[in-house]
Design an enzyme around this catalytic site. Structure first.
Site, PDB file in Angstrom:
ATOM      1  N   GLY A   1     -21.405  17.285 -28.572  1.00  0.00           N
ATOM      2  CA  GLY A   1     -20.663  18.539 -28.757  1.00  0.00           C
ATOM      3  C   GLY A   1     -20.608  19.390 -27.501  1.00  0.00           C
ATOM      4  O   GLY A   1     -20.267  20.571 -27.559  1.00  0.00           O
TER       5      GLY A   1
ATOM      6  N   GLU B   1     -28.783  16.133 -35.137  1.00  0.00           N
ATOM      7  CA  GLU B   1     -28.638  17.432 -35.816  1.00  0.00           C
ATOM      8  C   GLU B   1     -29.525  17.503 -37.056  1.00  0.00           C
ATOM      9  O   GLU B   1     -30.028  18.565 -37.406  1.00  0.00           O
ATOM     10  CB  GLU B   1     -27.163  17.688 -36.155  1.00  0.00           C
ATOM     11  CG  GLU B   1     -26.378  18.094 -34.903  1.00  0.00           C
ATOM     12  CD  GLU B   1     -24.910  17.737 -34.941  1.00  0.00           C
ATOM     13  OE1 GLU B   1     -24.381  17.378 -36.007  1.00  0.00           O
ATOM     14  OE2 GLU B   1     -24.267  17.808 -33.862  1.00  0.00           O
TER      15      GLU B   1
ATOM     16  N   SER C   1     -19.576  13.513 -27.025  1.00  0.00           N
ATOM     17  CA  SER C   1     -18.364  14.029 -26.387  1.00  0.00           C
ATOM     18  C   SER C   1     -17.362  12.949 -25.967  1.00  0.00           C
ATOM     19  O   SER C   1     -16.710  13.053 -24.931  1.00  0.00           O
ATOM     20  CB  SER C   1     -18.730  14.902 -25.179  1.00  0.00           C
ATOM     21  OG  SER C   1     -19.402  16.061 -25.618  1.00  0.00           O
TER      22      SER C   1
ATOM     23  N   GLY D   1     -17.714  12.711 -32.928  1.00  0.00           N
ATOM     24  CA  GLY D   1     -17.797  13.917 -33.751  1.00  0.00           C
ATOM     25  C   GLY D   1     -16.520  14.740 -33.658  1.00  0.00           C
ATOM     26  O   GLY D   1     -15.528  14.461 -34.348  1.00  0.00           O
TER      27      GLY D   1
END
Ligand code: PGA
Length: 326
Positions: free
Chosen positions: A243, A153, A290, A311
């Protein structure tokens, strides 16, 4: 006669071993000189570089909770950290790291005992004129132990390049922080046919290898320093799985992790690809993308996976509780 011959053989073997050690030290010394000249910040480099006291890698899994830009305020961050603490069992617990946003580092640091404190980034410079940046120096002051570097990111939204990531890795390692370096390919076409599937994996491996070569440039003398043992962790995070709500398959993740381990053994083990090199490789490779309370049981059984970078699920009590206790 046989006795004399055996004595001669033992002496010869011992001589060879001590020559081996001497050669190893000369090699490491050279590396330190060559690499140090390319370094950016001269801080706290432990002087000694030997292979003494090497330990085989431990089996304890490392779980890094990356809160990203969550939660909204300090009170919620403290509460979340307390819940994570509660989930960590007293015995046989994995090593848990909480990486909150910078502004909550101090508050979270005050309420955790079993978990370690991590940060989501660290600038390569010392304190100084770097507007908006947080230095490894300030983080160390807050008792940060781990720093995530090169998260996809940050590469995507902040334009972090491999060159910048490399500077951060070197600075953080020199400062004595543990680095979780994130690598992973942006896409991998799903394929049923084995030939295509293998070709996709090959492409992904090449992508990751290039990232590792650039991100870890000139870091060999730090990684081989016995005082920085276990200071480098590589997180394999296929970007398409982050994600996304669907992880990589454990089998493919293991294949990639093995590849990363091969790479690090041949590049960063004091014994290279020898049997000792394999046994004593000090670089952990963890998986991220994930991971949740349900699929963790599919991953945890693989000894090749040294841990997880989590995350979304790190923000939900039910999920992180299952991950910690898996
Ligand atoms: P995720 O994030 O678990 O939400 O996929 C992982 C990460 O970005 O580190």
């Amino acid at each position: 006669m046989v006795g004399i011959f055996n004595l001669f053989r033992i002496c010869f073997r011992q001589k060879l071993a001590s020559f081996g050690n001497l050669f190893q030290k000369i090699r490491l010394f050279n590396l330190a000189i060559i690499d140090d000249s390319n370094c950016l910040v001269g801080v706290e480099i432990p002087e000694e570089s030997t292979t003494n006291n090497l330990q085989p890698t431990t089996m304890k899994k490392l779980i890094v909770f990356n809160w990203k830009s969550n939660p909204h305020n300090a009170a919620s961050a403290i509460k979340l950290a307390q819940l994570v603490e509660k989930s960590i069992p007293k015995k046989n617990a994995p090593e848990v790291v909480i990486a909150p946003p910078f502004i909550f580092l101090e508050d979270v640091g005050k309420v955790i005992k079993k978990a370690a404190l991590g940060s989501q980034d660290a600038f390569w410079g010392d304190v100084g004129s770097y507007t908006g940046e947080i230095s490894w120096h300030q983080e160390k002051h807050l008792k940060v132990k781990y720093v995530i570097v090169g998260h996809s990111e940050r590469r995507k939204y902040l334009g972090e390049t491999d060159e910048m990531i490399n500077k951060k890795v070197l600075a953080a390692l020199k400062a004595g922080l543990k680095v979780v370096l994130c690598v992973g390919e942006p896409s991998r076409a799903a394929a049923r046919e084995l030939r295509i599937k293998n070709a996709e994996l090959r492409k992904a491996k090449n992508y990751v290898r290039k990232q590792l070569e650039k991100d870890l440039k000139n870091s060999k003398f730090l990684i081989l320093n016995s005082k920085l043992r276990n200071h480098l962790v590589i997180a394999y995070e296929p970007i398409w799985a982050i994600g996304a709500g669907h992880s990589d398959t454990p089998q493919d993740a293991v294949e990639m992790i093995k590849y990363i381990k091969e790479f690090s053994i041949s590049n960063f083990s004091p014994y290279g690809g020898s049997p000792e090199g394999r046994q004593f490789s000090n670089i952990k490779v963890i998986y991220g993308g994930s991971v949740d309370g349900k699929n963790i049981k599919n991953f945890i059984q693989y000894k090749e996976i040294d841990g997880f970078l989590v995350g979304n699920a790190s923000l939900k009590q039910k999920e992180f509780d299952r991950i910690i206790k898996a």
